[in-house]
Design a protein around this motif. Structure first.
Motif, PDB file in Angstrom:
ATOM      1  N   ALA A  56      33.375  -6.982  -8.709  1.00 12.64           N
ATOM      2  CA  ALA A  56      33.144  -6.604  -7.302  1.00 12.64           C
ATOM      3  C   ALA A  56      34.437  -6.683  -6.505  1.00 12.64           C
ATOM      4  CB  ALA A  56      32.083  -7.511  -6.699  1.00 12.64           C
ATOM      5  N   SER A  57      35.308  -7.612  -6.866  1.00 10.09           N
ATOM      6  CA  SER A  57      36.540  -7.800  -6.100  1.00 10.09           C
ATOM      7  C   SER A  57      37.456  -6.583  -6.188  1.00 10.09           C
ATOM      8  CB  SER A  57      37.289  -9.041  -6.589  1.00 10.09           C
ATOM      9  OG  SER A  57      37.877  -8.796  -7.848  1.00 10.09           O
ATOM     10  N   LEU A  58      37.191  -5.715  -7.169  1.00 10.92           N
ATOM     11  CA  LEU A  58      38.034  -4.533  -7.323  1.00 10.92           C
ATOM     12  C   LEU A  58      37.494  -3.344  -6.544  1.00 10.92           C
ATOM     13  CD1 LEU A  58      38.584  -4.856 -11.181  1.00 10.92           C
ATOM     14  CD2 LEU A  58      40.181  -5.498  -9.354  1.00 10.92           C
ATOM     15  N   ARG A  59      36.361  -3.539  -5.942  1.00 15.10           N
ATOM     16  CA  ARG A  59      35.735  -2.401  -5.276  1.00 15.10           C
ATOM     17  C   ARG A  59      36.360  -2.154  -3.906  1.00 15.10           C
ATOM     18  NH1 ARG A  59      30.692  -0.390  -7.484  1.00 15.10           N
ATOM     19  NH2 ARG A  59      30.749   0.837  -5.575  1.00 15.10           N
ATOM     20  N   VAL A  60      36.480  -0.876  -3.608  1.00 17.48           N
ATOM     21  CA  VAL A  60      37.150  -0.495  -2.364  1.00 17.48           C
ATOM     22  C   VAL A  60      36.314  -0.907  -1.139  1.00 17.48           C
ATOM     23  CG1 VAL A  60      36.133   1.834  -2.400  1.00 17.48           C
ATOM     24  CG2 VAL A  60      38.282   1.428  -1.205  1.00 17.48           C
ATOM     25  N   GLU A  61      34.989  -0.974  -1.322  1.00 18.61           N
ATOM     26  CA  GLU A  61      34.153  -1.331  -0.167  1.00 18.61           C
ATOM     27  C   GLU A  61      34.470  -2.736   0.326  1.00 18.61           C
ATOM     28  OE1 GLU A  61      32.922  -0.053  -2.954  1.00 18.61           O
ATOM     29  OE2 GLU A  61      31.911   1.821  -2.395  1.00 18.61           O
ATOM     30  N   LEU A  62      34.767  -3.632  -0.631  1.00 17.66           N
ATOM     31  CA  LEU A  62      35.091  -5.009  -0.242  1.00 17.66           C
ATOM     32  C   LEU A  62      36.398  -5.026   0.549  1.00 17.66           C
ATOM     33  CD1 LEU A  62      34.097  -7.910  -0.485  1.00 17.66           C
ATOM     34  CD2 LEU A  62      35.388  -8.124  -2.603  1.00 17.66           C
ATOM     35  N   GLU A  63      37.354  -4.246   0.088  1.00 16.35           N
ATOM     36  CA  GLU A  63      38.641  -4.168   0.796  1.00 16.35           C
ATOM     37  C   GLU A  63      38.442  -3.616   2.202  1.00 16.35           C
ATOM     38  OE1 GLU A  63      41.634  -2.985  -2.806  1.00 16.35           O
ATOM     39  OE2 GLU A  63      42.318  -2.738  -0.719  1.00 16.35           O
ATOM     40  N   LYS A  64      37.605  -2.611   2.296  1.00 13.02           N
ATOM     41  CA  LYS A  64      37.365  -2.005   3.615  1.00 13.02           C
ATOM     42  C   LYS A  64      36.716  -3.003   4.562  1.00 13.02           C
ATOM     43  CE  LYS A  64      36.877   2.914   2.521  1.00 13.02           C
ATOM     44  NZ  LYS A  64      35.919   4.028   2.315  1.00 13.02           N
ATOM     45  N   ALA A  65      35.762  -3.776   4.028  1.00 13.16           N
ATOM     46  CA  ALA A  65      35.080  -4.766   4.884  1.00 13.16           C
ATOM     47  C   ALA A  65      36.081  -5.804   5.384  1.00 13.16           C
ATOM     48  CB  ALA A  65      33.952  -5.445   4.117  1.00 13.16           C
ATOM     49  N   TYR A 102      23.911  -5.815  22.596  1.00 14.73           N
ATOM     50  CA  TYR A 102      25.215  -5.877  21.913  1.00 14.73           C
ATOM     51  C   TYR A 102      25.383  -4.694  20.964  1.00 14.73           C
ATOM     52  CZ  TYR A 102      25.172 -10.657  23.662  1.00 14.73           C
ATOM     53  OH  TYR A 102      25.115 -11.757  24.471  1.00 14.73           O
ATOM     54  N   PRO A 103      25.505  -3.483  21.488  1.00 10.97           N
ATOM     55  CA  PRO A 103      25.559  -2.321  20.608  1.00 10.97           C
ATOM     56  C   PRO A 103      26.827  -2.263  19.753  1.00 10.97           C
ATOM     57  CG  PRO A 103      25.918  -1.690  22.912  1.00 10.97           C
ATOM     58  CD  PRO A 103      25.509  -3.120  22.907  1.00 10.97           C
ATOM     59  N   ILE A 104      27.953  -2.674  20.299  1.00  7.79           N
ATOM     60  CA  ILE A 104      29.204  -2.610  19.528  1.00  7.79           C
ATOM     61  C   ILE A 104      29.159  -3.640  18.404  1.00  7.79           C
ATOM     62  CG2 ILE A 104      31.712  -2.882  19.607  1.00  7.79           C
ATOM     63  CD1 ILE A 104      31.598  -2.011  22.536  1.00  7.79           C
ATOM     64  N   LEU A 105      28.738  -4.830  18.703  1.00  6.36           N
ATOM     65  CA  LEU A 105      28.618  -5.879  17.687  1.00  6.36           C
ATOM     66  C   LEU A 105      27.645  -5.434  16.603  1.00  6.36           C
ATOM     67  CD1 LEU A 105      28.951  -8.789  16.587  1.00  6.36           C
ATOM     68  CD2 LEU A 105      27.130  -9.484  18.151  1.00  6.36           C
ATOM     69  N   GLU A 127      28.011  -1.966   9.878  1.00  6.62           N
ATOM     70  CA  GLU A 127      28.991  -1.257   9.052  1.00  6.62           C
ATOM     71  C   GLU A 127      29.543  -2.186   7.964  1.00  6.62           C
ATOM     72  OE1 GLU A 127      32.296   0.111  11.392  1.00  6.62           O
ATOM     73  OE2 GLU A 127      33.217   1.225   9.736  1.00  6.62           O
ATOM     74  N   ILE A 128      29.894  -3.395   8.357  1.00 10.36           N
ATOM     75  CA  ILE A 128      30.450  -4.356   7.397  1.00 10.36           C
ATOM     76  C   ILE A 128      29.395  -4.766   6.380  1.00 10.36           C
ATOM     77  CG2 ILE A 128      31.320  -6.734   7.183  1.00 10.36           C
ATOM     78  CD1 ILE A 128      32.806  -6.271   9.841  1.00 10.36           C
ATOM     79  N   LEU A 129      28.193  -5.011   6.829  1.00 12.62           N
ATOM     80  CA  LEU A 129      27.135  -5.414   5.895  1.00 12.62           C
ATOM     81  C   LEU A 129      26.833  -4.301   4.892  1.00 12.62           C
ATOM     82  CD1 LEU A 129      24.695  -7.338   8.282  1.00 12.62           C
ATOM     83  CD2 LEU A 129      26.180  -8.304   6.518  1.00 12.62           C
ATOM     84  N   ALA A 130      26.863  -3.055   5.350  1.00 15.35           N
ATOM     85  CA  ALA A 130      26.620  -1.939   4.426  1.00 15.35           C
ATOM     86  C   ALA A 130      27.722  -1.876   3.366  1.00 15.35           C
ATOM     87  CB  ALA A 130      26.559  -0.633   5.210  1.00 15.35           C
TER      88      ALA A 130
END
Lengths: 362, 339
Positions: B320-329, B262-265, B271-274
Motif C-alpha cells: 500500500a505504501s507504494l500506491r500513488v493514492e497514499l502519496e496524494k493523501a 463545514y463544507p470545505i472541511l 477527498e482524503i478518506l477516498a
C-alpha cells in the motif's frame, strides 16, 4: 484624531490615591465622579451581579497599585511556536470593543478598565530584569490585556516608557495599538528602541468588528507621523478574517502600508488568523449578534483554540507573504501562535532557521 | 363535617374544613403557576389511594363560591380521582393579590422544587399581572430558589416567549436555563420548526445546544431563517424516515448539519478518506487523518493475534505504501504547493 478615553466613573483603590499617575489622571478628568474603594473584590461581585458588566467594563476606570510582577513572558499557546515576546501589564481592560477580544471572557470578574499607577515599582522591576540578563534581548509589549495607546492621553505612560527603553541597549519596546493617539510620542528621544505597531485589517472588518477603533486610514497616517519622527513601525495582520473575498481586501491593505511608510522603517509584520477559546464564542454571539466572524470554518486546534482550517490558513499566509515580499523583501514577516506544521508549510522551515527572523525567535 | 354552606361573604370560617368541589371555581387560575397545569397520574393515583393529604387554600366564600389560592393541581387531581370534597384552609380575603400569589409560591416551594417554567411563569405573573415592586419580586425569587437580581429575573421571564410545545419540552427534558433562554429568543416560526425536529429526535441539553450552534451559524452565514434549515430537505427527509430509529435520526441530523456548517472541511476530508480507502485497502487496518485535518500526519491502527498475522499485514501495508493514492493523501495534508 479619534477621541481619547473619558470614563463615566473613576474608582481609586486604597493605596493608589497619592501616586503621581493618579493625580495626573484626576487632573485630566475634572467633573467625572470619583470614589475611593477600600477593597475591589466586593465591588466587582456587586457590579457583576447588578450592573451591565459589559458597559461597566468600557466606561468605569479603576486606579490601583499592581501587587504582582509587571514583566512576564507572553503566555503564547501550548505546543505552538513562540516568538519570545515579553509583556508588561500596566493596565487591563480596554475602551475599544472588538468582537473577537479575549477580554470579553473576563467581564464578570473584571467589569472595568484598570490602570496600575505604581509605575515606580514597574521601572524598578524592569531595571533589575534587564540588568540581570545583559546578554539577552528583551522584546517587550504593553498591549496584551489592553491597547497600548488607548489610555495614554490620560496616563502619559508612553512618556516614561519610551525614554526608559531608550537607555537600555538589550531591550526593545513595542507599543501596539488600534488608535491614532500618537501625540505623546513624537517629541520623545527614543533611540530607535521603541517600535510603534498597528493591528490592521481591511476597512469593512474594522467597521463591523473593531468598534471604537481608528479607521485604517487614520492608523496609517499615525504610522507615517511616527515614522517621520524616526520610530521603527510594525504592522500586525491579526486577526486575519478569511471571509469570501478576503484576498483583494488584504492585498490592498498591504499596498497601502508600503505606500505610506518606507519598507526600511518597518521592523516586522506579523500574520495571525482569527483564533479564540471556544468559551468566547457564545459571548461574541450574544454581544455582537450581527457579526459574521463566528461563521467561518473555525475548528478546534491542539491548544483548544478555534482557528480557521489549515487548508484556509496556509494558503492565506503564503499569499500574504508573497504580497509583502514583493513590496518589502527584507521586512521580517512572522506568524503568531501557529504550529510548527504551518510554519513548515508556509516557510519550508522553522523560524529559527529563517535568516531575518532569528532575531525575533532566537 | 362542615361544607361552609350558607356563610356570608364576610363570615368567619373554621381553620380547616371540607369543601365540596362543586362550590370551588375550578376554572379560574388567578394564582396558578404550576407547569404543566394538569396533575400527573402519580398525584391522581395517590389521591385515589390516600385522599387529599395536604389541604388546599381557598378564599371565600363569596356568593357561595370559593376561589383557589393554593392547590390548583390537587383540586384537579381530586376531581379526577372521584372525590366530591376536599380539605381546605381559609385565606383572609383582605390580603393583597400579590401576597396571595406569594403564598402559593411559598406553599409550592415547601412541597417540591419549582421547574424553570414554573419559575418563569411565577415571576412573569408577579411583575406583569400583580405589578409587584422589586422587594416583593426578589422575595419571590428567593422562594423559587433563585438569587435575587435583575439579570436572573430577565433571564427567567424571557421563557414565557417560548411556544407551549417548547415550554413542555424544556421541562420534560430538563433543558438548562441558558439553552432555554436561547430558544425563547427565536421567532415563533423558528420555534415551531424546531419543535417538529425535536419531536422526532428528542435531544438533551448539550446535544440541543450543539444543534442550535450549528443551525444558527449556518443561518447567519447564509442569511436564511432557522425554519428553512429545520423544515427543508434533506433534514425533513431524515426526520420523516420511518425506517430509522430515533438514535439513527439524531446522528444523521447532526452529521447533516455539520456538513452544512463545514463544507470545505467536509469536502477535503472526504477527498482524503477516498484516497486512503483506495490506497490502503487492507482489511483490519485503519488509516485516519488528524481531527479537523489540523496536522499532516496519518494515524495507522491495526490489531493482530499472531506473528504470522502481523507479517501478513505488514507485507500488505508495504504494498500500500507504494500506491500513488497514499502519496496524494499525504501531499494534501502537507499542503504542498502546486508547481
Amino acid at each position: 484624531m479619534s477621541a481619547g478615553f473619558s470614563p463615566e466613573r473613576i474608582l481609586i483603590e486604597a493605596g493608589a490615591e497619592d501616586l503621581p499617575m493618579t493625580r495626573r489622571i484626576l487632573a485630566r478628568l475634572p467633573g467625572v465622579p470619583v470614589e475611593t474603594l477600600r477593597a475591589l473584590g466586593p465591588w466587582i461581585r456587586q457590579t457583576a451581579r447588578d450592573a451591565d458588566a459589559a458597559r461597566a467594563a468600557k466606561n468605569w476606570l479603576v486606579i490601583s497599585r499592581y501587587p504582582g510582577t509587571f514583566l512576564k513572558k507572553c503566555p503564547g499557546t501550548q505546543g505552538f511556536v513562540c516568538c519570545n515576546y515579553w509583556v508588561i501589564n500596566a493596565a487591563t481592560g480596554c475602551p475599544l470593543d472588538c468582537t473577537y477580544c479575549i477580554l470579553q471572557g473576563y467581564l464578570e470578574n473584571n467589569p472595568m478598565i484598570r490602570v496600575f499607577a505604581n509605575t515606580d515599582t514597574l521601572f524598578s522591576e524592569l531595571e533589575r530584569a534587564f540588568a540581570a540578563a545583559r546578554g539577552r534581548r528583551f522584546r517587550v509589549g504593553t498591549g496584551e490585556l489592553t491597547d497600548s495607546l488607548a489610555l495614554d492621553g490620560l496616563t502619559d505612560l508612553s512618556r516614561e516608557l519610551v525614554p526608559f527603553f531608550a537607555r537600555h541597549t538589550n531591550a526593545q519596546l513595542e507599543l501596539k495599538t488600534k488608535t491614532d493617539q500618537v501625540g505623546n510620542l513624537l517629541d520623545l528621544a527614543h533611540q530607535g528602541r521603541t517600535v510603534i505597531g498597528w493591528s490592521v485589517n481591511p476597512p469593512p472588518v474594522i467597521a463591523s468588528d473593531e468598534q471604537g477603533t481608528a479607521p485604517l486610514a487614520r492608523r496609517l497616517r499615525a504610522a507615517e507621523r511616527c515614522q517621520s519622527a524616526g520610530y521603527p513601525v510594525s504592522f500586525h495582520f491579526d486577526p486575519m478574517v478569511l471571509e469570501h473575498g478576503w484576498e483583494g481586501a488584504y492585498r490592498e491593505v498591504v499596498r497601502q502600508i508600503f505606500e505610506t511608510v518606507p519598507a526600511t522603517s518597518i521592523a516586522w509584520i506579523s500574520l495571525g488568523g482569527l483564533r479564540f477559546a471556544p468559551e468566547l464564542k457564545p459571548i461574541m454571539r450574544r454581544r455582537f449578534p450581527e457579526s459574521r466572524l463566528v461563521c467561518g470554518e473555525l475548528v478546534p486546534c491542539p491548544d483548544r483554540k478555534l482557528r480557521y482550517l489549515r487548508t484556509l490558513r496556509v494558503p492565506a499566509y503564503r499569499r500574504m507573504l508573497r504580497w509583502i515580499r514583493a513590496l518589502g523583501p527584507q521586512v521580517p514577516v512572522y506568524l503568531c501562535m501557529e504550529s510548527r506544521d504551518v510554519w513548515e508549510a508556509v516557510y519550508q522551515g522553522p523560524p529559527s532557521e529563517l535568516q531575518n527572523l532569528e532575531g525575533l525567535f532566537g | 363535617m362542615s361544607n361552609g354552606a350558607g356563610k356570608e361573604c364576610n363570615g368567619s370560617v373554621a381553620a380547616f374544613e371540607q369543601i365540596p368541589l362543586e362550590r370551588i371555581d375550578r376554572g379560574q387560575a388567578r394564582f396558578a403557576f404550576a407547569f404543566p397545569r394538569e396533575p400527573d397520574e402519580a398525584l391522581i393515583a395517590s389521591v385515589k389511594e390516600l385522599g387529599l393529604v395536604v389541604p388546599v387554600a381557598l378564599q371565600g366564600p363569596c356568593a357561595g363560591r370559593y376561589r383557589i389560592v393554593c392547590g390548583h393541581r390537587r383540586i384537579a387531581a381530586s376531581e379526577a380521582a372521584g372525590l366530591r370534597e376536599v380539605p381546605a384552609r381559609p385565606v383572609d380575603r383582605n390580603l393583597p393579590e400579590h401576597t396571595l400569589f406569594l403564598l402559593n409560591v411559598l406553599e409550592n416551594a415547601a412541597l417540591r422544587p419549582a421547574n424553570d417554567m414554573e419559575r418563569a411563569l411565577a415571576l412573569h405573573r408577579l411583575v406583569s399581572d400583580f405589578k409587584a415592586d422589586d422587594t416583593v419580586v426578589f422575595s419571590g425569587m428567593g422562594r423559587l430558589g433563585l438569587e435575587p437580581s435583575q439579570k436572573i429575573l430577565a433571564r427567567y421571564t424571557r421563557l414565557v416567549r417560548l411556544s407551549p410545545a417548547l415550554q413542555r419540552y424544556i421541562v420534560s427534558h430538563g433543558i438548562s436555563i441558558r439553552v432555554s433562554t436561547r430558544l425563547a429568543g427565536l421567532p415563533l416560526e423558528d420555534q415551531a420548526a424546531l419543535s417538529s425536529l425535536l419531536t422526532a429526535v428528542s435531544l438533551g441539553g448539550n446535544a440541543l445546544r450543539e444543534l442550535l450552534d450549528l443551525a444558527e451559524e449556518i443561518a447567519l452565514r447564509d442569511g436564511i431563517g432557522l425554519r428553512r434549515i429545520f423544515s427543508e430537505s434533506p433534514l425533513a427527509a431524515i426526520i420523516g424516515d420511518t425506517r430509522r430509529t430515533v438514535t439513527q435520526k439524531r446522528e444523521r441530523v447532526k452529521q447533516h448539519l455539520t456538513e452544512m456548517r463545514y463544507p470545505i472541511l467536509t469536502a477535503r476530508r472526504d477527498e482524503i478518506l477516498a484516497l486512503l480507502k483506495k490506497g490502503c485497502a487492507v482489511p483490519g487496518v485503519s488509516l485516519t487523518p488528524p481531527p479537523y485535518l489540523e496536522g499532516r500526519e496519518l494515524r495507522l491502527a491495526f490489531s493482530f493475534q499472531s506473528v504470522a498475522e502481523l507479517r501478513e499485514k505488514l507485507v500488505r501495508l508495504e504494498g500500500a505504501s507504494l500506491r500513488v493514492e497514499l502519496e496524494k493523501a499525504l501531499a494534501l495534508l502537507a499542503m504542498e504547493e502546486e508547481a
